[in-house]
Structures are given as structure tokens and as C-alpha cells.
Design a protein around this motif. Structure first.
Motif, PDB file in Angstrom:
ATOM      1  N   SER A 177      17.438   7.775   2.589  1.00  0.00           N
ATOM      2  CA  SER A 177      17.458   8.767   1.507  1.00  0.00           C
ATOM      3  C   SER A 177      16.056   9.339   1.320  1.00  0.00           C
ATOM      4  CB  SER A 177      17.931   8.124   0.199  1.00  0.00           C
ATOM      5  OG  SER A 177      16.950   7.222  -0.292  1.00  0.00           O
ATOM      6  N   ALA A 178      15.961  10.482   0.627  1.00  0.00           N
ATOM      7  CA  ALA A 178      14.649  11.074   0.337  1.00  0.00           C
ATOM      8  C   ALA A 178      13.786  10.087  -0.449  1.00  0.00           C
ATOM      9  CB  ALA A 178      14.817  12.380  -0.432  1.00  0.00           C
ATOM     10  N   ALA A 179      14.381   9.411  -1.432  1.00  0.00           N
ATOM     11  CA  ALA A 179      13.643   8.425  -2.231  1.00  0.00           C
ATOM     12  C   ALA A 179      13.189   7.255  -1.360  1.00  0.00           C
ATOM     13  CB  ALA A 179      14.503   7.935  -3.388  1.00  0.00           C
ATOM     14  N   GLY A 180      14.063   6.790  -0.480  1.00  0.00           N
ATOM     15  CA  GLY A 180      13.734   5.664   0.388  1.00  0.00           C
ATOM     16  C   GLY A 180      12.651   5.972   1.392  1.00  0.00           C
ATOM     17  N   ARG A 181      12.623   7.208   1.877  1.00  0.00           N
ATOM     18  CA  ARG A 181      11.553   7.609   2.801  1.00  0.00           C
ATOM     19  C   ARG A 181      10.218   7.741   2.055  1.00  0.00           C
ATOM     20  NH1 ARG A 181      15.761  10.837   4.402  1.00  0.00           N
ATOM     21  NH2 ARG A 181      14.826  12.699   3.456  1.00  0.00           N
ATOM     22  N   ALA A 182      10.279   8.181   0.802  1.00  0.00           N
ATOM     23  CA  ALA A 182       9.060   8.356   0.009  1.00  0.00           C
ATOM     24  C   ALA A 182       8.511   7.025  -0.499  1.00  0.00           C
ATOM     25  CB  ALA A 182       9.331   9.289  -1.173  1.00  0.00           C
ATOM     26  N   ALA A 183       9.410   6.096  -0.837  1.00  0.00           N
ATOM     27  CA  ALA A 183       9.005   4.798  -1.403  1.00  0.00           C
ATOM     28  C   ALA A 183       9.904   3.710  -0.832  1.00  0.00           C
ATOM     29  CB  ALA A 183       9.083   4.826  -2.927  1.00  0.00           C
ATOM     30  N   PRO A 184       9.538   3.152   0.321  1.00  0.00           N
ATOM     31  CA  PRO A 184      10.345   2.084   0.926  1.00  0.00           C
ATOM     32  C   PRO A 184      10.517   0.912  -0.050  1.00  0.00           C
ATOM     33  CG  PRO A 184       8.678   2.863   2.456  1.00  0.00           C
ATOM     34  CD  PRO A 184       8.375   3.489   1.117  1.00  0.00           C
ATOM     35  N   ILE A 185      11.637   0.226   0.103  1.00  0.00           N
ATOM     36  CA  ILE A 185      12.001  -0.858  -0.825  1.00  0.00           C
ATOM     37  C   ILE A 185      11.272  -2.152  -0.463  1.00  0.00           C
ATOM     38  CG2 ILE A 185      14.038  -1.672   0.450  1.00  0.00           C
ATOM     39  CD1 ILE A 185      14.371  -1.128  -3.213  1.00  0.00           C
ATOM     40  N   LEU A 186      10.922  -2.884  -1.474  1.00  0.00           N
ATOM     41  CA  LEU A 186      10.314  -4.203  -1.366  1.00  0.00           C
ATOM     42  C   LEU A 186      11.127  -5.113  -2.275  1.00  0.00           C
ATOM     43  CD1 LEU A 186       7.917  -6.189  -0.746  1.00  0.00           C
ATOM     44  CD2 LEU A 186       6.769  -5.178  -2.719  1.00  0.00           C
ATOM     45  N   HIS A 187      11.802  -6.116  -1.731  1.00  0.00           N
ATOM     46  CA  HIS A 187      12.641  -7.019  -2.518  1.00  0.00           C
ATOM     47  C   HIS A 187      11.831  -8.243  -2.935  1.00  0.00           C
ATOM     48  CE1 HIS A 187      16.361  -4.872  -1.580  1.00  0.00           C
ATOM     49  NE2 HIS A 187      15.825  -4.681  -0.385  1.00  0.00           N
TER      50      HIS A 187
ATOM     51  N   SER B 118       0.850  -1.185   0.000  1.00  0.00           N
ATOM     52  CA  SER B 118       0.000   0.000   0.000  1.00  0.00           C
ATOM     53  C   SER B 118       0.885   1.234   0.000  1.00  0.00           C
ATOM     54  CB  SER B 118      -0.927  -0.005   1.210  1.00  0.00           C
ATOM     55  OG  SER B 118      -0.171   0.020   2.396  1.00  0.00           O
ATOM     56  N   GLY B 119       0.354   2.332  -0.488  1.00  0.00           N
ATOM     57  CA  GLY B 119       1.137   3.555  -0.590  1.00  0.00           C
ATOM     58  C   GLY B 119       2.178   3.420  -1.691  1.00  0.00           C
ATOM     59  N   TRP B 120       3.193   4.242  -1.608  1.00  0.00           N
ATOM     60  CA  TRP B 120       4.298   4.200  -2.575  1.00  0.00           C
ATOM     61  C   TRP B 120       5.342   3.215  -2.104  1.00  0.00           C
ATOM     62  CZ3 TRP B 120       4.056   6.549  -7.167  1.00  0.00           C
ATOM     63  CH2 TRP B 120       3.171   7.615  -7.333  1.00  0.00           C
ATOM     64  N   ARG B 121       5.793   2.343  -2.993  1.00  0.00           N
ATOM     65  CA  ARG B 121       6.870   1.385  -2.708  1.00  0.00           C
ATOM     66  C   ARG B 121       7.747   1.277  -3.942  1.00  0.00           C
ATOM     67  NH1 ARG B 121       6.064  -2.148   1.768  1.00  0.00           N
ATOM     68  NH2 ARG B 121       8.262  -2.541   1.377  1.00  0.00           N
ATOM     69  N   LEU B 122       8.995   0.944  -3.735  1.00  0.00           N
ATOM     70  CA  LEU B 122       9.900   0.633  -4.834  1.00  0.00           C
ATOM     71  C   LEU B 122      10.197  -0.855  -4.748  1.00  0.00           C
ATOM     72  CD1 LEU B 122      11.573   1.700  -7.228  1.00  0.00           C
ATOM     73  CD2 LEU B 122      13.505   1.854  -5.639  1.00  0.00           C
ATOM     74  N   MET B 123       9.721  -1.611  -5.722  1.00  0.00           N
ATOM     75  CA  MET B 123       9.945  -3.050  -5.752  1.00  0.00           C
ATOM     76  C   MET B 123      11.207  -3.328  -6.559  1.00  0.00           C
ATOM     77  SD  MET B 123       7.398  -6.144  -6.915  1.00  0.00           S
ATOM     78  CE  MET B 123       7.379  -5.762  -8.674  1.00  0.00           C
ATOM     79  N   MET B 124      12.186  -3.940  -5.897  1.00  0.00           N
ATOM     80  CA  MET B 124      13.425  -4.343  -6.571  1.00  0.00           C
ATOM     81  C   MET B 124      13.303  -5.825  -6.896  1.00  0.00           C
ATOM     82  SD  MET B 124      17.346  -4.234  -5.249  1.00  0.00           S
ATOM     83  CE  MET B 124      18.680  -4.853  -6.274  1.00  0.00           C
ATOM     84  N   VAL B 125      13.269  -6.137  -8.179  1.00  0.00           N
ATOM     85  CA  VAL B 125      13.198  -7.522  -8.635  1.00  0.00           C
ATOM     86  C   VAL B 125      14.632  -7.955  -8.906  1.00  0.00           C
ATOM     87  CG1 VAL B 125      12.260  -9.089 -10.364  1.00  0.00           C
ATOM     88  CG2 VAL B 125      10.922  -7.102  -9.630  1.00  0.00           C
ATOM     89  N   GLU B 126      15.058  -9.021  -8.238  1.00  0.00           N
ATOM     90  CA  GLU B 126      16.469  -9.397  -8.272  1.00  0.00           C
ATOM     91  C   GLU B 126      16.658 -10.901  -8.311  1.00  0.00           C
ATOM     92  OE1 GLU B 126      18.349  -8.279  -4.461  1.00  0.00           O
ATOM     93  OE2 GLU B 126      16.306  -7.873  -3.793  1.00  0.00           O
ATOM     94  N   SER B 127      17.914 -11.283  -8.429  1.00  0.00           N
ATOM     95  CA  SER B 127      18.291 -12.689  -8.464  1.00  0.00           C
ATOM     96  C   SER B 127      19.585 -12.858  -7.678  1.00  0.00           C
ATOM     97  CB  SER B 127      18.511 -13.134  -9.915  1.00  0.00           C
ATOM     98  OG  SER B 127      19.179 -14.369  -9.963  1.00  0.00           O
ATOM     99  N   PRO B 128      19.736 -13.959  -6.946  1.00  0.00           N
ATOM    100  CA  PRO B 128      20.979 -14.187  -6.209  1.00  0.00           C
ATOM    101  C   PRO B 128      22.216 -14.252  -7.125  1.00  0.00           C
ATOM    102  CG  PRO B 128      19.300 -15.756  -5.517  1.00  0.00           C
ATOM    103  CD  PRO B 128      18.753 -15.013  -6.698  1.00  0.00           C
ATOM    104  N   ALA B 129      22.022 -14.618  -8.381  1.00  0.00           N
ATOM    105  CA  ALA B 129      23.143 -14.736  -9.320  1.00  0.00           C
ATOM    106  C   ALA B 129      23.475 -13.422 -10.027  1.00  0.00           C
ATOM    107  CB  ALA B 129      22.816 -15.802 -10.368  1.00  0.00           C
TER     108      ALA B 129
END
Length: 112
Positions: free
Chosen positions: A41-51, A12-23
Motif C-alpha cells: 500500500s502507499a502507507a506501507g511503502r512510506a512507513a514499513p511496519i515494525l511489530h 531509521s526513516g519513517w516506520r509504523l510500529m504496531m504494538v500488539e499481543s498474541p491474545a
């Protein structure tokens, strides 16, 4: 990263989804160069990361333009709907400028 088999609720709200791979070498570089300071960071406070692992599972209820297949992919989410996307890691020097431009373009106001 979310362990395989764990499903999260739609963000919910603003999030930054980081799609990643262990490799993924560029994912490891992001974690080393950007990850430690992202939350404050300003970006991180505005859109917390979701891995999320590229192979999933993805949170239920996401509305994405298409499934990410490049790692890392950074998807800006507004209440679970895609509002912007960066495919690949542009490096430490350019990450925040590119991310913040995408955020402003999506209508997300960044605080100081």
C-alpha cells in the motif's frame, strides 16, 4: 512479532510500529484484513511496519510520548521518535483513511 529477549536497533526513516499481543482479537483481525496488503500500500511503502509485543522488548532509542498499553497501538515513527499514534483498530473500512490522515499531519508524503 519480535521474540521476547530480542532487541532491535532504533528504526531509521519513517516506520509504523504496531504494538500488539498474541491474545488480542483486534490484532488478529488487523493481520487478517490489512496485514497481507500493507507492505504494497502507499502507507506501507512510506512507513514499513515494525511489530512489537506490548510487553516488549522495544527497540533501543525510541522516543515515545508514553508507553503503549492498548493493543493494537500504531505508532508512527520518524527516525525512532513518535510522530503520531492510533490506539485501537478502527476496522478495515477506516484503517487507511485514519492512518493516512495521521501520516499527512506528521508531514509524511504518500506516493501513489
Amino acid at each position: 512479532m519480535l521474540p521476547l529477549g530480542v532487541r532491535a536497533a532504533p528504526p531509521s526513516g519513517w516506520r509504523l510500529m504496531m504494538v500488539e499481543s498474541p491474545a488480542c482479537h483486534h490484532c488478529r483481525a488487523w493481520h487478517a484484513q490489512i496485514g497481507p496488503g500493507y507492505a504494497t500500500s502507499a502507507a506501507g511503502r512510506a512507513a514499513p511496519i515494525l511489530h512489537v509485543d506490548v510487553d516488549g522488548p522495544y527497540p533501543d532509542g525510541l522516543a515515545l510520548a508514553r508507553r503503549p498499553w492498548i493493543t493494537p497501538t500504531f505508532v508512527l515513527l520518524s527516525d525512532g521518535s513518535e510522530a503520531g499514534r492510533i490506539e485501537g483498530y478502527v476496522g478495515q473500512r477506516y484503517f487507511y483513511p485514519v492512518l493516512e490522515e495521521m501520516m499527512r499531519g506528521a508531514g509524511l508524503t504518500l506516493g501513489a
